[in-house]
Design an enzyme around this catalytic site. Structure first.
Site, PDB file in Angstrom:
ATOM      1  N   GLU A  10       0.258  -0.741   0.276  1.00  0.00           N
ATOM      2  CA  GLU A  10      -0.115   0.054   0.244  1.00  0.00           C
ATOM      3  C   GLU A  10       0.786   1.203   0.124  1.00  0.00           C
ATOM      4  O   GLU A  10       0.260   2.960   0.322  1.00  0.00           O
ATOM      5  CB  GLU A  10      -1.108   0.277   1.460  1.00  0.00           C
ATOM      6  CG  GLU A  10      -1.870  -1.325   1.187  1.00  0.00           C
ATOM      7  CD  GLU A  10      -3.308  -1.312   2.570  1.00  0.00           C
ATOM      8  OE1 GLU A  10      -2.539  -0.278   3.550  1.00  0.00           O
ATOM      9  OE2 GLU A  10      -3.440  -2.260   1.933  1.00  0.00           O
TER      10      GLU A  10
ATOM     11  N   ASP B 173      -4.126  -1.127  12.740  1.00  0.00           N
ATOM     12  CA  ASP B 173      -4.765  -2.347  11.664  1.00  0.00           C
ATOM     13  C   ASP B 173      -4.375  -3.116  11.924  1.00  0.00           C
ATOM     14  O   ASP B 173      -2.828  -3.559  11.598  1.00  0.00           O
ATOM     15  CB  ASP B 173      -5.137  -2.428  10.268  1.00  0.00           C
ATOM     16  CG  ASP B 173      -5.857  -3.657   9.950  1.00  0.00           C
ATOM     17  OD1 ASP B 173      -6.352  -4.346  11.009  1.00  0.00           O
ATOM     18  OD2 ASP B 173      -5.814  -3.616   8.525  1.00  0.00           O
TER      19      ASP B 173
ATOM     20  N   GLU C 107      -8.262  -2.017  14.569  1.00  0.00           N
ATOM     21  CA  GLU C 107      -8.736  -2.499  13.400  1.00  0.00           C
ATOM     22  C   GLU C 107      -9.058  -3.839  13.647  1.00  0.00           C
ATOM     23  O   GLU C 107      -6.965  -4.102  14.069  1.00  0.00           O
ATOM     24  CB  GLU C 107      -8.921  -2.293  12.277  1.00  0.00           C
ATOM     25  CG  GLU C 107      -9.512  -2.974  10.813  1.00  0.00           C
ATOM     26  CD  GLU C 107      -8.875  -2.117   9.505  1.00  0.00           C
ATOM     27  OE1 GLU C 107      -8.909  -1.075   9.908  1.00  0.00           O
ATOM     28  OE2 GLU C 107      -9.381  -2.782   8.251  1.00  0.00           O
TER      29      GLU C 107
ATOM     30  N   LYS D 101     -15.921  -2.826   2.886  1.00  0.00           N
ATOM     31  CA  LYS D 101     -15.229  -3.285   1.780  1.00  0.00           C
ATOM     32  C   LYS D 101     -16.171  -3.529   0.535  1.00  0.00           C
ATOM     33  O   LYS D 101     -16.328  -4.364   1.281  1.00  0.00           O
ATOM     34  CB  LYS D 101     -13.810  -3.920   2.067  1.00  0.00           C
ATOM     35  CG  LYS D 101     -12.515  -3.627   3.056  1.00  0.00           C
ATOM     36  CD  LYS D 101     -11.834  -4.505   3.102  1.00  0.00           C
ATOM     37  CE  LYS D 101     -10.558  -4.166   3.672  1.00  0.00           C
ATOM     38  NZ  LYS D 101      -9.828  -4.972   4.327  1.00  0.00           N
TER      39      LYS D 101
ATOM     40  N   SER E 215      -5.818  -3.595  -0.836  1.00  0.00           N
ATOM     41  CA  SER E 215      -4.052  -3.402  -0.411  1.00  0.00           C
ATOM     42  C   SER E 215      -4.187  -3.837  -2.310  1.00  0.00           C
ATOM     43  O   SER E 215      -3.010  -3.087  -2.481  1.00  0.00           O
ATOM     44  CB  SER E 215      -3.429  -4.699   0.525  1.00  0.00           C
ATOM     45  OG  SER E 215      -3.266  -6.188  -0.421  1.00  0.00           O
TER      46      SER E 215
ATOM     47  N   LYS F 164     -10.246   5.118   4.290  1.00  0.00           N
ATOM     48  CA  LYS F 164      -8.848   4.182   4.845  1.00  0.00           C
ATOM     49  C   LYS F 164      -8.275   4.404   3.494  1.00  0.00           C
ATOM     50  O   LYS F 164      -9.193   3.788   2.616  1.00  0.00           O
ATOM     51  CB  LYS F 164      -8.721   3.574   5.612  1.00  0.00           C
ATOM     52  CG  LYS F 164      -7.726   2.520   5.785  1.00  0.00           C
ATOM     53  CD  LYS F 164      -7.773   1.402   6.911  1.00  0.00           C
ATOM     54  CE  LYS F 164      -7.832  -0.095   6.506  1.00  0.00           C
ATOM     55  NZ  LYS F 164      -7.012  -0.796   6.725  1.00  0.00           N
TER      56      LYS F 164
END
Ligand code: PGA
Ligand code: ZN
Length: 402
Positions: A197, A233, A274, A326, A356, A377
């Site tokens: 990322e 996370d 997270e 997501k 990712s 995010k």
């Protein structure tokens, strides 16, 4: 009515170089297109990304089963489009057509409808302006399944919480750059890598990495005049083997894991944590939320996989005070929206998230605004990440009429 008269799906690359799907729907000369991201630390309860025979099989399914059904349908009837995708799939987990095909078709339909009505997607999905813009939550240091040789903890993030999206984005970049500088100064002459990322990869321990991030966050909070807070996370499912959390520095029982995370929240003033526990541990989540939920968002990602059923269980057990959203985990816009609506009704905070492996598709910026999400995010650097951040700033300008 926006009648779909042409449907195409094609393979494209994501940021990891993996093949994913792009869907283009059209009504006359108006088009809507969307593509699917891909995860590396996927939850076991997510819809599978592709059918058992892979991406080519998904493209065949699109051509022979999805496209003929979509032609003639109304792109503005999202519920009908998404119900049709489920009907063609026939399973309870979109496992026959796969989430990548499904989410790109579902979002392409919404984008086509918005374009036909001459509206930006966020406004088409929610005509009311948001009470606040989603705050950018960006990955500064990365490890876990996103980087070789990095920290056990997957993501060390910064949440910039000023009033202005553009300033928030700039603050996250400033944190990212300052952390990079600090890391290269700590290890002179050593290479400094990046993970999937775009986050820095370091050989520091988890706590030293967090300490480094936290001190820079403090500095930038003063410089920018609004809070830039460290967040994590942990992606704890990837550390969990035989009832223990395996760190390079040693193992932790679930109870020790809860105590460890509580200590990190207290010591570093974390804004968000997270997946602090593995994806089946609703009661462990509940215990941690009881302990730190008053000062920190405890976010379920792999725990909920954006699914209403799992969120209902989490609400009943008071497992968390926040959920990661997501869209590709659940496979359609309607299913994503159902999770968001339930969360809102129950006072659970939503954070919309990238994966990712990403494409340059910026749709999630629109979703985060339309859903009134607390945060988005979506990384800090890299073309596929800045596509969303720049879109967020554009959306803010549109809302303000600038
Ligand atoms: P993934 O990781 O996209 O690789 O699944 C992101 C996350 O865990 O939030
Ligand atoms: Zn996660």
């Amino acid at each position: 009515m926006t009648t779909i008269d042409s449907c195409n799906a094609r393979p494209i690359l994501d940021s990891r170089g993996d093949v994913t799907i792009e869907v283009i729907l059209a009504s006359g000369r108006t088009r809507g297109s969307a593509s699917a991201p891909g995860g590396a630390s996927t939850g076991i309860h997510e819809v599978p990304a592709f059918p058992p025979d892979g991406v080519d099989a998904a493209l065949e399914i699109f051509k022979h089963k999805v496209a003929p059904r979509l032609k003639g349908m109304d792109a503005e009837d999202q519920a009908q489009i998404d119900a049709t995708l489920h009907e063609i799939d026939g399973s309870d987990n979109l496992s026959n057509i796969g989430g990548s095909l499904s989410i790109s078709t579902s979002l392409a339909a919404a984008k086509l409808a918005a374009a036909a009505l001459d509206l930006p997607l966020f406004r088409y999905l929610n005509p009311r302006p948001p009470e606040h813009m989603p705050r950018p939550l960006g990955n500064v240091i990365g490890g876990g399944k996103h980087a070789v040789g990095g920290t056990d903890i997957q993501e060390f993030l910064c949440l910039a919480s000023g009033e202005d999206s553009w300033k928030n984005v700039r603050a996250n970049v400033a944190v990212y750059k300052a952390v990079g500088k600090k890391l290269s100064n700590k290890f002179p002459g050593m290479p400094l890598g990046k993970g999937d990322e775009g986050a820095w990869v370091t050989s520091l321990s988890n706590t030293d990495a967090l300490q480094t991030l936290a001190s820079i966050c403090k500095e930038m909070t003063e410089r920018f005049g609004f809070p830039c807070r460290p967040s994590l996370d942990i992606a704890a499912s990837s550390l969990f083997k035989r009832n223990m959390y395996l760190y390079k520095e040693g193992k932790k029982t679930p109870e020790e894991q809860i105590a460890f995370v509580e200590e990190l929240v207290d010591k570093f003033g974390l804004a968000i944590v997270e997946d602090p526990l593995q994806e089946e541990d609703f009661s462990g989540f509940a215990e941690l939320t009881r302990r730190v939920g008053g000062k920190c968002l405890v976010v379920g990602d792999d725990l909920y996989v954006t699914k209403v059923e799992r969120l209902k269980k989490g609400i009943a057990e008071k497992a968390s005070n926040a959920i990661l959203i997501k869209p590709n985990q659940v496979g359609t816009l309607s299913d994503t929206k159902a999770a968001v609506d339930l969360a809102r009704k129950e006072g659970i905070t939503t954070v919309v998230s990238h994966r990712s492996g990403e494409t340059t598709d910026s749709t999630i910026a629109h979703l985060a605004v339309a859903f009134g999400s607390y945060a988005i995010k979506t990384g800090i650097v890299g073309g596929e990440r800045i596509a969303k951040l720049n879109e967020l700033a554009r959306i803010q300008s549109q809302i303000r009429g600038e």
